[in-house]
Design a protein around this motif. Structure first.
Motif, PDB file in Angstrom:
ATOM      1  N   PRO A 216     -52.002  16.355  57.508  1.00 56.83           N
ATOM      2  CA  PRO A 216     -50.700  15.731  57.801  1.00 56.83           C
ATOM      3  C   PRO A 216     -50.812  14.351  58.442  1.00 56.83           C
ATOM      4  CG  PRO A 216     -51.194  17.472  59.387  1.00 56.83           C
ATOM      5  CD  PRO A 216     -52.249  17.553  58.340  1.00 56.83           C
ATOM      6  N   LYS A 217     -51.901  14.064  59.144  1.00 52.89           N
ATOM      7  CA  LYS A 217     -52.045  12.784  59.837  1.00 52.89           C
ATOM      8  C   LYS A 217     -52.968  11.811  59.116  1.00 52.89           C
ATOM      9  CE  LYS A 217     -50.988  14.555  64.435  1.00 52.89           C
ATOM     10  NZ  LYS A 217     -51.394  14.574  65.863  1.00 52.89           N
ATOM     11  N   GLY A 218     -53.422  12.173  57.946  1.00 49.39           N
ATOM     12  CA  GLY A 218     -54.256  11.270  57.164  1.00 49.39           C
ATOM     13  C   GLY A 218     -55.595  10.951  57.803  1.00 49.39           C
ATOM     14  N   MET A 219     -56.210  11.924  58.459  1.00 45.79           N
ATOM     15  CA  MET A 219     -57.488  11.710  59.136  1.00 45.79           C
ATOM     16  C   MET A 219     -58.693  12.147  58.305  1.00 45.79           C
ATOM     17  SD  MET A 219     -56.513  10.336  61.921  1.00 45.79           S
ATOM     18  CE  MET A 219     -58.030  10.399  62.856  1.00 45.79           C
ATOM     19  N   VAL A 220     -58.450  12.813  57.184  1.00 45.76           N
ATOM     20  CA  VAL A 220     -59.553  13.306  56.352  1.00 45.76           C
ATOM     21  C   VAL A 220     -60.109  12.152  55.536  1.00 45.76           C
ATOM     22  CG1 VAL A 220     -60.221  14.891  54.528  1.00 45.76           C
ATOM     23  CG2 VAL A 220     -58.605  15.624  56.292  1.00 45.76           C
ATOM     24  N   GLU A 221     -61.425  12.011  55.549  1.00 45.27           N
ATOM     25  CA  GLU A 221     -62.087  10.947  54.810  1.00 45.27           C
ATOM     26  C   GLU A 221     -62.936  11.534  53.685  1.00 45.27           C
ATOM     27  OE1 GLU A 221     -64.318   8.774  57.667  1.00 45.27           O
ATOM     28  OE2 GLU A 221     -62.539   7.898  58.647  1.00 45.27           O
ATOM     29  N   SER A 222     -63.446  10.650  52.851  1.00 46.40           N
ATOM     30  CA  SER A 222     -64.187  11.101  51.672  1.00 46.40           C
ATOM     31  C   SER A 222     -65.483  11.821  52.053  1.00 46.40           C
ATOM     32  CB  SER A 222     -64.516   9.909  50.782  1.00 46.40           C
ATOM     33  OG  SER A 222     -65.288   8.944  51.487  1.00 46.40           O
ATOM     34  N   ASN A 223     -66.129  11.391  53.138  1.00 48.13           N
ATOM     35  CA  ASN A 223     -67.384  12.047  53.510  1.00 48.13           C
ATOM     36  C   ASN A 223     -67.170  13.493  53.925  1.00 48.13           C
ATOM     37  OD1 ASN A 223     -65.997  11.280  55.810  1.00 48.13           O
ATOM     38  ND2 ASN A 223     -67.847  10.948  57.013  1.00 48.13           N
ATOM     39  N   MET A 224     -65.986  13.834  54.451  1.00 52.61           N
ATOM     40  CA  MET A 224     -65.702  15.220  54.818  1.00 52.61           C
ATOM     41  C   MET A 224     -65.553  16.092  53.578  1.00 52.61           C
ATOM     42  SD  MET A 224     -62.983  14.518  57.880  1.00 52.61           S
ATOM     43  CE  MET A 224     -63.346  13.336  59.177  1.00 52.61           C
ATOM     44  N   LEU A 225     -64.879  15.559  52.559  1.00 50.63           N
ATOM     45  CA  LEU A 225     -64.759  16.319  51.313  1.00 50.63           C
ATOM     46  C   LEU A 225     -66.110  16.430  50.606  1.00 50.63           C
ATOM     47  CD1 LEU A 225     -61.393  14.889  49.904  1.00 50.63           C
ATOM     48  CD2 LEU A 225     -61.774  16.875  51.379  1.00 50.63           C
ATOM     49  N   LEU A 226     -66.940  15.403  50.727  1.00 48.01           N
ATOM     50  CA  LEU A 226     -68.273  15.471  50.134  1.00 48.01           C
ATOM     51  C   LEU A 226     -69.117  16.539  50.816  1.00 48.01           C
ATOM     52  CD1 LEU A 226     -70.345  14.316  48.161  1.00 48.01           C
ATOM     53  CD2 LEU A 226     -70.949  12.612  49.904  1.00 48.01           C
ATOM     54  N   ASP A 227     -68.972  16.676  52.128  1.00 47.65           N
ATOM     55  CA  ASP A 227     -69.689  17.747  52.833  1.00 47.65           C
ATOM     56  C   ASP A 227     -69.264  19.117  52.323  1.00 47.65           C
ATOM     57  OD1 ASP A 227     -71.040  15.883  54.314  1.00 47.65           O
ATOM     58  OD2 ASP A 227     -69.688  16.013  56.057  1.00 47.65           O
ATOM     59  N   ALA A 228     -67.963  19.277  52.041  1.00 48.13           N
ATOM     60  CA  ALA A 228     -67.476  20.546  51.509  1.00 48.13           C
ATOM     61  C   ALA A 228     -68.091  20.844  50.139  1.00 48.13           C
ATOM     62  CB  ALA A 228     -65.953  20.528  51.420  1.00 48.13           C
ATOM     63  N   VAL A 229     -68.175  19.825  49.277  1.00 49.48           N
ATOM     64  CA  VAL A 229     -68.764  20.013  47.951  1.00 49.48           C
ATOM     65  C   VAL A 229     -70.233  20.404  48.064  1.00 49.48           C
ATOM     66  CG1 VAL A 229     -69.375  18.837  45.806  1.00 49.48           C
ATOM     67  CG2 VAL A 229     -67.117  18.486  46.813  1.00 49.48           C
ATOM     68  N   GLN A 230     -70.970  19.762  48.948  1.00 47.49           N
ATOM     69  CA  GLN A 230     -72.386  20.073  49.108  1.00 47.49           C
ATOM     70  C   GLN A 230     -72.598  21.466  49.673  1.00 47.49           C
ATOM     71  OE1 GLN A 230     -73.769  16.799  51.490  1.00 47.49           O
ATOM     72  NE2 GLN A 230     -74.067  15.448  49.728  1.00 47.49           N
ATOM     73  N   GLU A 231     -71.764  21.874  50.625  1.00 48.45           N
ATOM     74  CA  GLU A 231     -71.884  23.228  51.170  1.00 48.45           C
ATOM     75  C   GLU A 231     -71.621  24.275  50.090  1.00 48.45           C
ATOM     76  OE1 GLU A 231     -72.828  24.623  53.861  1.00 48.45           O
ATOM     77  OE2 GLU A 231     -73.138  22.914  55.190  1.00 48.45           O
ATOM     78  N   LEU A 232     -70.623  24.027  49.254  1.00 53.46           N
ATOM     79  CA  LEU A 232     -70.303  24.979  48.193  1.00 53.46           C
ATOM     80  C   LEU A 232     -71.434  25.047  47.162  1.00 53.46           C
ATOM     81  CD1 LEU A 232     -66.526  24.092  47.725  1.00 53.46           C
ATOM     82  CD2 LEU A 232     -67.453  26.193  48.707  1.00 53.46           C
ATOM     83  N   ARG A 233     -72.017  23.902  46.829  1.00 52.67           N
ATOM     84  CA  ARG A 233     -73.134  23.920  45.879  1.00 52.67           C
ATOM     85  C   ARG A 233     -74.325  24.676  46.458  1.00 52.67           C
ATOM     86  NH1 ARG A 233     -73.147  17.623  43.715  1.00 52.67           N
ATOM     87  NH2 ARG A 233     -71.574  17.889  42.048  1.00 52.67           N
ATOM     88  N   ALA A 234     -74.599  24.458  47.755  1.00 50.73           N
ATOM     89  CA  ALA A 234     -75.722  25.149  48.381  1.00 50.73           C
ATOM     90  C   ALA A 234     -75.491  26.658  48.444  1.00 50.73           C
ATOM     91  CB  ALA A 234     -75.950  24.599  49.783  1.00 50.73           C
ATOM     92  N   ALA A 235     -74.229  27.078  48.491  1.00 50.82           N
ATOM     93  CA  ALA A 235     -73.909  28.499  48.545  1.00 50.82           C
ATOM     94  C   ALA A 235     -73.872  29.150  47.170  1.00 50.82           C
ATOM     95  CB  ALA A 235     -72.572  28.713  49.253  1.00 50.82           C
TER      96      ALA A 235
END
Length: 330
Positions: A216-235
């Protein structure tokens, strides 16, 4: 000589005496008095002067005896000079040690060695600090979180073992099949479908999870979403889709104004991830201490994870013909 000369002798003739008048002495005649004995010298090993100056005639006819100059006594040749005292010989052992150490005498080689040791020590300190920061999340984790992490590792190991077993079965089928050409064709098609799913050229469906990130406050950046993608791939995620954009091996994310760009396609919150894989591995990977969910919560964003038995990933990417790479198989 007149009587006045006898009554008033001259002052210059102090060293002469008037002899008494005798029968053999003519009146008015002067005789030279005997020489006054030389003063005794102090005993010294050096012999006296070779000659004593003879008395010289005084002015006006008188004689005056000059005494020899006193020769100073020299030191005995047998006496040896005492050795000079060494500077600082009266210092104690501790004082000599301090005097030898300070001020320090530093050479260029010693300075270079000191700089190398300082750099080595600094590097070790940084490495230890980084390792401590990396382990701090696990040290503060709860027991159930540690158990979940261990279960995730066991699941990854089991998944790799299953993949290894599947490849060995394929090799055995090829070796034992009566029609090896047909079996090879079948396995080739199956392998093509699998590679199409990984490359994003074909649609896929299967069990998995759905991750929704509210910002809601626009604080999410691209590196945070990239971390999510990498965690999912590792899992063990096999197919991922974010807001209608297929995520493949060459996908890149970047910040774009009030949203995020995925492979040049701008997306905005909420960010919805559709992931195909084993739900028991995917969900714990996002909820580990210091993982994706906690990082998003620190940025005042929310993340919700929902398991599902059927997730459809239908976003496709066009197949690209490689410009330089060619198959090496004959």
């Amino acid at each position: 000589m007149s009587d006045q000369d006898h009554e008033h002798p001259r002052q210059d003739d102090r060293m002469t005496t008037e002899p008494p008048t005798g029968p053999d002495t003519a009146p008015g005649a002067r005789q030279e008095s005997p020489a006054r004995p030389a003063p005794a010298l102090s005993p010294a090993p050096v012999p006296p002067p070779a000659s004593v100056p003879r008395p010289a005639a005084a002015a006006g006819g008188g004689l005056r005896e000059e005494l020899p100059e006193e020769v100073p006594a020299s030191a005995s040749p047998s006496t040896e000079e005492a050795p000079p005292e060494r500077p600082g010989s009266d210092l104690s052992g501790r004082q000599r040690l301090v005097k030898g150490l300070w001020p320090p005498r530093i050479t260029r080689a010693q300075l270079i060695v000191a700089l190398l040791l300082f750099g080595l020590g600094f590097g070790l300190a940084v490495q230890v600090a980084s390792n401590s920061e990396g382990d701090s999340a696990l040290r503060g984790a709860r027991q159930e979180d540690l158990v979940r992490i261990l279960d995730e590792l066991d699941d990854r190991t089991e998944r790799l073992e299953d993949e290894k077993q599947g490849l060995e079965e394929q090799r055995a089928e090829l070796e034992n099949s009566s029609d090896q050409a047909e079996e090879a064709r079948r396995q080739t098609l199956e392998r093509e479908r699998q590679l199409g799913i990984l490359a994003g050229t074909v649609a896929a469906q299967g069990p998995g999870i759905t991750l929704v990130v509210q910002d809601p406050k626009g604080m999410v950046e691209s590196n945070m979403l990239l971390d999510a993608v990498q965690e999912l791939r590792a899992a063990g995620a096999e197919a991922i889709q974010v807001n209608g954009v297929r995520v493949v091996a060459g996908t890149y994310l970047s910040d774009s104004g009030d949203g995020v760009s995925v492979d040049g396609n701008k997306i905005t919150a909420p960010y919805r991830f559709k992931v195909i894989g084993k739900p028991q591995d995917l969900e714990p990977a996002l909820n580990i201490p210091g993982g994706v969910v906690q990082t998003l919560e620190k940025e005042q964003a929310t993340a919700s994870v929902e398991r599902s038995t059927k997730i459809v990933v239908d976003a496709l990417r066009p197949a690209k013909q490689p410009g330089y790479a060619r198959s090496s198989s004959q």
